[in-house]
Design a protein around this motif. Structure first.
Motif, short mmCIF file in Angstrom:
data_model
loop_
_atom_site.label_atom_id
_atom_site.label_comp_id
_atom_site.label_asym_id
_atom_site.label_seq_id
_atom_site.Cartn_x
_atom_site.Cartn_y
_atom_site.Cartn_z
N LYS A 178 -4.73 0.61 -3.99
CA LYS A 178 -5.23 1.56 -2.98
C LYS A 178 -4.18 2.62 -2.68
O LYS A 178 -4.49 3.81 -2.57
CB LYS A 178 -5.55 0.83 -1.67
N THR A 237 -2.51 -4.93 -11.06
CA THR A 237 -3.50 -5.99 -10.87
C THR A 237 -2.88 -7.38 -10.65
O THR A 237 -3.54 -8.26 -10.10
CB THR A 237 -4.42 -6.11 -12.11
N GLU A 262 -15.40 -0.31 -2.49
CA GLU A 262 -14.39 0.34 -1.64
C GLU A 262 -13.85 1.59 -2.31
O GLU A 262 -13.72 2.64 -1.69
CB GLU A 262 -13.20 -0.62 -1.43
N GLU A 314 -11.80 -1.96 -11.95
CA GLU A 314 -11.75 -3.20 -11.15
C GLU A 314 -12.55 -4.30 -11.82
O GLU A 314 -13.33 -4.04 -12.75
CB GLU A 314 -12.34 -2.96 -9.73
N ARG A 333 0.83 -1.22 0.00
CA ARG A 333 0.00 0.00 0.00
C ARG A 333 0.86 1.26 0.00
O ARG A 333 0.89 2.00 -0.97
CB ARG A 333 -0.94 -0.03 1.20
N TYR A 355 -7.78 -2.32 -7.58
CA TYR A 355 -7.87 -1.62 -6.29
C TYR A 355 -7.59 -2.61 -5.16
O TYR A 355 -8.29 -2.72 -4.18
CB TYR A 355 -9.27 -0.98 -6.14
N GLY A 356 -6.50 -3.38 -5.34
CA GLY A 356 -6.00 -4.23 -4.26
C GLY A 356 -5.09 -3.37 -3.38
O GLY A 356 -5.19 -2.14 -3.37
N TRP A 357 -4.17 -4.02 -2.67
CA TRP A 357 -3.33 -3.25 -1.72
C TRP A 357 -2.45 -2.24 -2.45
O TRP A 357 -2.30 -1.10 -2.00
CB TRP A 357 -2.51 -4.20 -0.87
N LYS A 396 -14.20 -4.64 -4.19
CA LYS A 396 -13.11 -3.65 -4.28
C LYS A 396 -13.62 -2.38 -4.96
O LYS A 396 -13.20 -1.27 -4.63
CB LYS A 396 -11.94 -4.21 -5.07
N ASP A 456 -13.51 -6.81 -9.40
CA ASP A 456 -14.11 -7.35 -8.17
C ASP A 456 -15.11 -6.31 -7.64
O ASP A 456 -14.71 -5.19 -7.30
CB ASP A 456 -12.97 -7.59 -7.16
#
Ligand code: NAI
Length: 413
Positions: A219, A269, A244, A236, A185, A214-216, A241, A238
């Motif tokens: 983000k 990704t 989020e 995204e 992140r 928009y994983g770690w 996500k 997912d």
């Protein structure tokens, strides 16, 4: 066996870079002192294949001082720093790596490293594990197990594990809190923008930045783009996500739509073909494409090359591709991870946590391999907590502790 590096005379600046990170990695230092005092890895050979810049070099030195025979290679052809490699050789480590290695040289270096028949491997992205499972089964005779640094490598390990094909225990260092919460992140968030800004010397403020994934990592990248004054769009696959991202204040849309409006695109990704020819055709003139995911497959380069009527070096580490409509698409660092191929990687204070996890993961393999099966493991939570305690203290923060009554109330014992 002799090291293979670009030029030993580069060592001076490599030593400076390593001493600089040493002063900013207190958790690894504290753990390293203990490993050194105990000579934890005495007589063991550890093959480290991680992006070869100063922080990795320092991890290798810590393991070396703890008694290990350390063999170092890169984990990506463009992320090796030749001065750092030279400094390691001067310090008595064996290195096979240079910047700009061809794919053939890159795998040749990995093979040379495996010729040392490691007891433990430290992998980043899964190429060492892949070789050991395909052409280099001969190099496994001493192998107790290993550790994996990044999400993509862990995904590959889970694939082998699920198929029942994993041949030794592996610790997913990436999946420790002290790794992904901070490295993926905040590390990727900062170093990706550092890489893009120093390579392009263009503004981020006022730009439409498209963050794919928009994983770690995504983000962190989106958060920092916002801080730099960009208008951030997230793509995204997912739905959770995506929610989020919406609740974090970003626009969300498919890449087909984002392609038409974005100025700077960053893929994070771990997937392939995230930006394809069909998207490139609709992009504005002068867009910048960068990847921070592990492999250079997120931006489809063959499709970009096929579409282009002209291809030129726009600036160091930037290739311009002119499309038939006259629009130029600028690809940074050949689509390889921009923070390492066009920068110095994550800040040392962040890698302090990641490599504290790695050092203790190697120790965990050494001490627990006999009771582990051929599966993927996450380090026990107490190890994460221990690292966090050391780091917090080094930063000058203190926190509260639970009383006996509170522990009972929370049902912790
Ligand atoms: P993650 O699994 O937390 O997030 C990946 C996200 O991408 C997921 O939310 C997934 O739904 C999304 N995604 C997958 N395919 C997509 C597509 N076609 N379009 C849009 N979104 C898609 O993974 P993490 O930890 O964020 O890592 C991402 C990549 O970055 C991996 O390859 C990892 O190895 C690499 N990495 C790179 C670092 C660097 O220094 N540049 C540091 C750490 C990780």
């Amino acid at each position: 066996m002799e090291s293979i590096i670009r030029d030993i005379k580069l060592a001076k600046s490599g030593h400076e870079k390593i001493s600089w990170v040493d002063r900013h990695m207190p958790a690894l230092n504290a753990i390293g002192d203990k490993l050194k005092a105990d000579q934890t890895f005495k007589g063991k050979t550890i093959c480290v294949s991680v992006h070869l810049e100063a922080k990795t070099a320092y991890l290798a030195e810590v393991l070396h001082r703890a008694g290990a025979n350390v063999i170092v290679t890169g984990s990506n052809p463009l992320s090796t720093q030749d001065d750092v490699a030279a400094a390691l050789v001067e310090d008595g480590l064996t290195v096979y790596a240079w910047y700009g290695a061809t794919d053939e040289e890159y795998f040749d270096f990995l093979n040379k490293s495996l010729d040392h028949h490691p007891d433990i491997i430290i992998d980043d992205g899964g190429d060492q594990v892949h070789l050991l499972h395909t052409t280099r089964a001969d190099a496994m005779e001493n192998l107790l197990g290993g550790t994996e640094e990044t999400t993509t490598g862990v995904n590959r390990l889970h694939g082998l594990d699920k198929a029942g094909e994993l041949k030794f225990p592996m610790v997913a260092a990436n999946d420790s809190y002290c790794k992904y919460l901070f490295d993926n992140r905040y590390g990727t968030g900062q170093s990706t923008w550092d890489g893009i800004m120093r390579t392009t010397n263009l503004t981020v403020v006022g730009k439409k930045v498209v963050v794919a994934g928009y994983g770690w990592c995504g983000k962190g990248c989106a958060m920092r783009a916002k801080g730099l004054g960009a208008h951030v769009i997230v793509t995204e696959v997912d739905p959770i996500k995506a929610i989020e991202a919406v609740f974090d204040g970003f626009e969300v849309m498919p890449m087909a739509e984002a392609a038409k409006v974005g100025d700077i695109f960053v893929t994070l990704t771990g997937d392939k073909d995230v930006i394809r020819g069909e998207h490139m055709k609709n992009m504005k003139d002068g867009v910048v494409l960068a990847n921070a995911g592990h492999f250079d497959v997120e931006i489809n380069k063959p499709e970009l090359e096929a579409l282009a009527v002209r291809h030129f070096e726009a600036r160091h580490n930037i290739e311009g591709y002119e499309l038939p409509n006259g629009h130029v698409i600028n690809l940074l660092a050949e689509g390889r991870l921009v923070n390492l191929a066009a920068g110095d990687g994550h800040p040392a204070e962040i890698m302090d946590l990641s490599f504290a996890v790695q050092a203790l993961a190697a120790k965990y393999i050494l001490e627990h391999h006999a009771e582990l099966g051929n599966h993927v493991y996450v380090l026990p939570h107490e190890i994460d907590t221990e690292i966090a305690k050391i780091k917090l203290a080094s930063m000058g923060y203190a926190i509260d502790t639970l009383s006996e009554e509170q522990r009972k109330y929370l049902n912790l014992d």
